[in-house]
Design an enzyme around this catalytic site. Structure first.
Site, PDB file in Angstrom:
ATOM      1  N   LYS A   1       0.061 -10.444   4.956  1.00  0.00           N
ATOM      2  CA  LYS A   1      -0.853  -9.568   4.216  1.00  0.00           C
ATOM      3  C   LYS A   1      -0.915 -10.062   2.776  1.00  0.00           C
ATOM      4  O   LYS A   1       0.126 -10.212   2.119  1.00  0.00           O
ATOM      5  CB  LYS A   1      -0.278  -8.153   4.260  1.00  0.00           C
ATOM      6  CG  LYS A   1      -1.293  -7.057   4.266  1.00  0.00           C
ATOM      7  CD  LYS A   1      -0.546  -5.744   4.472  1.00  0.00           C
ATOM      8  CE  LYS A   1      -1.466  -4.578   4.520  1.00  0.00           C
ATOM      9  NZ  LYS A   1      -0.716  -3.318   4.547  1.00  0.00           N
TER      10      LYS A   1
HETATM   11  C1  E4P Z   1      -2.797  -0.464   4.875  1.00  0.00           C
HETATM   12  O1  E4P Z   1      -2.482  -1.543   5.319  1.00  0.00           O
HETATM   13  C2  E4P Z   1      -2.048   0.259   3.846  1.00  0.00           C
HETATM   14  O2  E4P Z   1      -0.692   0.073   4.134  1.00  0.00           O
HETATM   15  C3  E4P Z   1      -2.277   1.737   3.853  1.00  0.00           C
HETATM   16  O3  E4P Z   1      -3.251   2.121   4.802  1.00  0.00           O
HETATM   17  C4  E4P Z   1      -2.471   2.346   2.497  1.00  0.00           C
HETATM   18  O4  E4P Z   1      -2.644   3.715   2.633  1.00  0.00           O
HETATM   19  P1  E4P Z   1      -2.457   4.748   1.420  1.00  0.00           P
HETATM   20  O5  E4P Z   1      -3.687   4.692   0.562  1.00  0.00           O
HETATM   21  O6  E4P Z   1      -2.318   6.078   2.092  1.00  0.00           O
HETATM   22  O7  E4P Z   1      -1.223   4.322   0.681  1.00  0.00           O
END
Ligand code: E4P
Length: 215
Positions: free
Chosen positions: A83
């Site tokens: 990522k």
């Molecule tokens: C996605 O890969 C992220 O980890 C996640 O969906 C972020 O979500 P949040 O905005 O609730 O922190």
């Protein structure tokens, strides 16, 4: 639409996997920090439970450092998707990494322009954060629709991975908007199970079942 679980919590991952609905897992530094565990160890633990893509995030900032970190992380397990946060350095790193066969999930996407650039750079997945967009007064789902349309029309193979989901309705809207994947927090996934009419129906069937001899 595929379902990923957005967590690093082992009990939730085991519960989701037992339901038979998980296609993959996404983690991020904040989710790992909540668990207070060693990063690599936890990712490998997850890989034993879920046989699908597992996103593990890079924290480097320059292209060179991102590339080196991505190669290190990708070596942990064949299902690792690296990522990389959306930045100019991240795009350059993505282009190089993916040309060498490593899968990349470009994270922190907030606009169709960013998604298009990430796809052109070779990203396997783009993660638009709809909850954070909505919190800032934008229409997160409109961003998903536009990205899905652009990818379809331009015949880009990159998959739209809707992230920052806050409730079960977001999951339905993501599916209807052409998202290939929704990464869902455990509380939202488990809420998707519930419907009061199902509970009422079960109670009624159980009460009626007492009126005849069981097989
Ligand atoms: C996605 O890969 C992220 O980890 C996640 O969906 C972020 O979500 P949040 O905005 O609730 O922190």
């Amino acid at each position: 639409m595929k379902i990923f679980l957005d967590t690093a919590n082992i009990e939730d991952i085991k519960r989701g996997a037992a339901m038979g609905v998980l296609d993959g897992i996404t983690t991020n530094p904040s989710l790992l920090a909540k668990e207070g565990v060693e990063y690599k160890e936890r990712v490998l633990e997850i890989a034993k439970i879920v046989d699908g893509p597992i996103s593990a995030e890079c924290i480097s900032e320059t292209t060179e450092e991102l590339i080196a970190e991505a190669f290190r992380i990708a070596e942990w397990h064949e299902n690792i998707v690296v990522k990389i946060p959306f930045t100019e350095a991240g795009l350059a790193a993505t282009n190089q990494i993916t040309s060498e066969g490593i899968k990349v999930n470009t994270t922190l996407i907030f606009s169709p322009n960013q998604a298009l650039l990430a796809a052109k750079a070779g990203s396997t997945y783009v993660s638009p954060f709809i909850g954070r967009l909505n919190d800032a007064g934008h229409d997160g789902m409109e961003v998903i629709r536009e990205i899905a349309d652009i990818f379809n029309q331009s015949e880009l193979e990159t998959e739209v991975l809707t992230a920052s989901i806050r409730n079960p309705r977001d999951v339905i809207d993501a599916a209807l908007s052409g998202s290939h994947i929704a990464t869902i927090p455990p509380n939202v996934l488990f809420n998707m199970i519930n419907h009061p009419l199902t509970d009422k129906g079960i109670d009624l069937f159980l009460a009626d079942a007492k009126k005849y001899s069981p097989v």
